[in-house]
Scaffold this motif. Structure first.
Motif, PDB file in Angstrom:
ATOM      1  N   GLU A   6       1.208  -0.977  -0.487  1.00 39.95           N
ATOM      2  CA  GLU A   6       0.122   0.119  -0.562  1.00 39.95           C
ATOM      3  C   GLU A   6       0.754   1.005  -0.159  1.00 39.95           C
ATOM      4  N   SER A   7       0.056   2.399  -0.274  1.00 44.10           N
ATOM      5  CA  SER A   7       0.912   3.536  -0.672  1.00 44.10           C
ATOM      6  C   SER A   7       0.037   4.606  -0.167  1.00 44.10           C
ATOM      7  N   GLY A   8       0.416   6.121  -0.388  1.00 50.05           N
ATOM      8  CA  GLY A   8      -0.300   7.137  -0.354  1.00 50.05           C
ATOM      9  C   GLY A   8      -1.404   7.881   1.441  1.00 50.05           C
ATOM     10  N   GLY A   9      -0.823   7.109   1.777  1.00 43.10           N
ATOM     11  CA  GLY A   9      -1.199   7.345   3.616  1.00 43.10           C
ATOM     12  C   GLY A   9      -0.567   8.879   3.435  1.00 43.10           C
ATOM     13  N   ALA A  23      -0.282  -1.985  -4.899  1.00 45.62           N
ATOM     14  CA  ALA A  23       0.365  -2.564  -5.447  1.00 45.62           C
ATOM     15  C   ALA A  23       0.611  -4.026  -6.095  1.00 45.62           C
ATOM     16  N   ALA A  24       0.114  -5.065  -7.151  1.00 39.27           N
ATOM     17  CA  ALA A  24       0.054  -6.609  -6.628  1.00 39.27           C
ATOM     18  C   ALA A  24       1.653  -6.886  -6.900  1.00 39.27           C
ATOM     19  N   TYR A  95      -5.327  -1.131   5.437  1.00 42.53           N
ATOM     20  CA  TYR A  95      -5.005  -2.964   4.818  1.00 42.53           C
ATOM     21  C   TYR A  95      -5.767  -3.109   3.342  1.00 42.53           C
ATOM     22  N   CYS A  96      -4.397  -2.852   2.308  1.00 41.41           N
ATOM     23  CA  CYS A  96      -5.136  -3.753   0.823  1.00 41.41           C
ATOM     24  C   CYS A  96      -4.966  -5.325   1.173  1.00 41.41           C
ATOM     25  N   ALA A  97      -6.142  -5.866   0.138  1.00 40.80           N
ATOM     26  CA  ALA A  97      -6.885  -7.175   0.415  1.00 40.80           C
ATOM     27  C   ALA A  97      -6.758  -8.086  -0.988  1.00 40.80           C
ATOM     28  N   ALA A  98      -6.253  -9.061  -1.294  1.00 44.41           N
ATOM     29  CA  ALA A  98      -6.085  -9.462  -2.126  1.00 44.41           C
ATOM     30  C   ALA A  98      -6.929 -11.364  -2.531  1.00 44.41           C
TER      31      ALA A  98
END
Length: 126
Positions: A6-9, A23-24, A95-98
């Motif tokens: 993750e980014s942008g925080g 980004a994955a 959090y990003c999740a996939a």
């Protein structure tokens, strides 16, 4: 194996906007459902938004509906969360999740989600 970053925080004031990116990399698939969760200090992790493999279906927590927008660019293996009119109570690690499953419903059970990022901190000051 899939890695999510993750980014942008960052630190913003109430009412400001922010766009998060995830980004994955690794053994990624355009057929994965993806989503965003957040965890505020002293609170449990909660669902924010989800998107199906193609981007045709999106879901939002009631608290962010009409202010947040999730999107994805499969060519870039990236999912985004546009956050508008941020509120101080939304200060949290995001959090990003996939998940290998293609439908957005895959984000409905945090314990079953396949991959997680390490999170990015969003701080909203009043």
């Amino acid at each position: 194996q899939v890695q999510l970053v993750e980014s942008g925080g960052g630190l913003v004031q109430a009412g400001d906007s922010l766009r998060l990116s995830c980004a994955a990399s690794g053994r990624t698939s355009s057929y994965y459902a993806m989503g965003w969760f957040r965890q505020a200090p002293g609170k449990e992790r909660e669902f924010v938004s989800a998107i199906n493999w193609s981007g045709s279906s999106t879901y939002y927590a009631d608290s962010v509906k009409d202010r947040f927008t999730i999107s994805r660019d499969n060519a870039k293996n990236t999912v985004y969360l546009q956050m508008n009119n941020l509120k101080p109570e939304e200060t949290a690690v995001y959090y990003c999740a996939a998940d290998k499953r293609p439908t957005a419903q895959a984000m409905g059970n945090m314990g079953a989600i396949d991959y997680w990022g390490k999170g990015t901190l969003v701080t909203v000051s009043s």
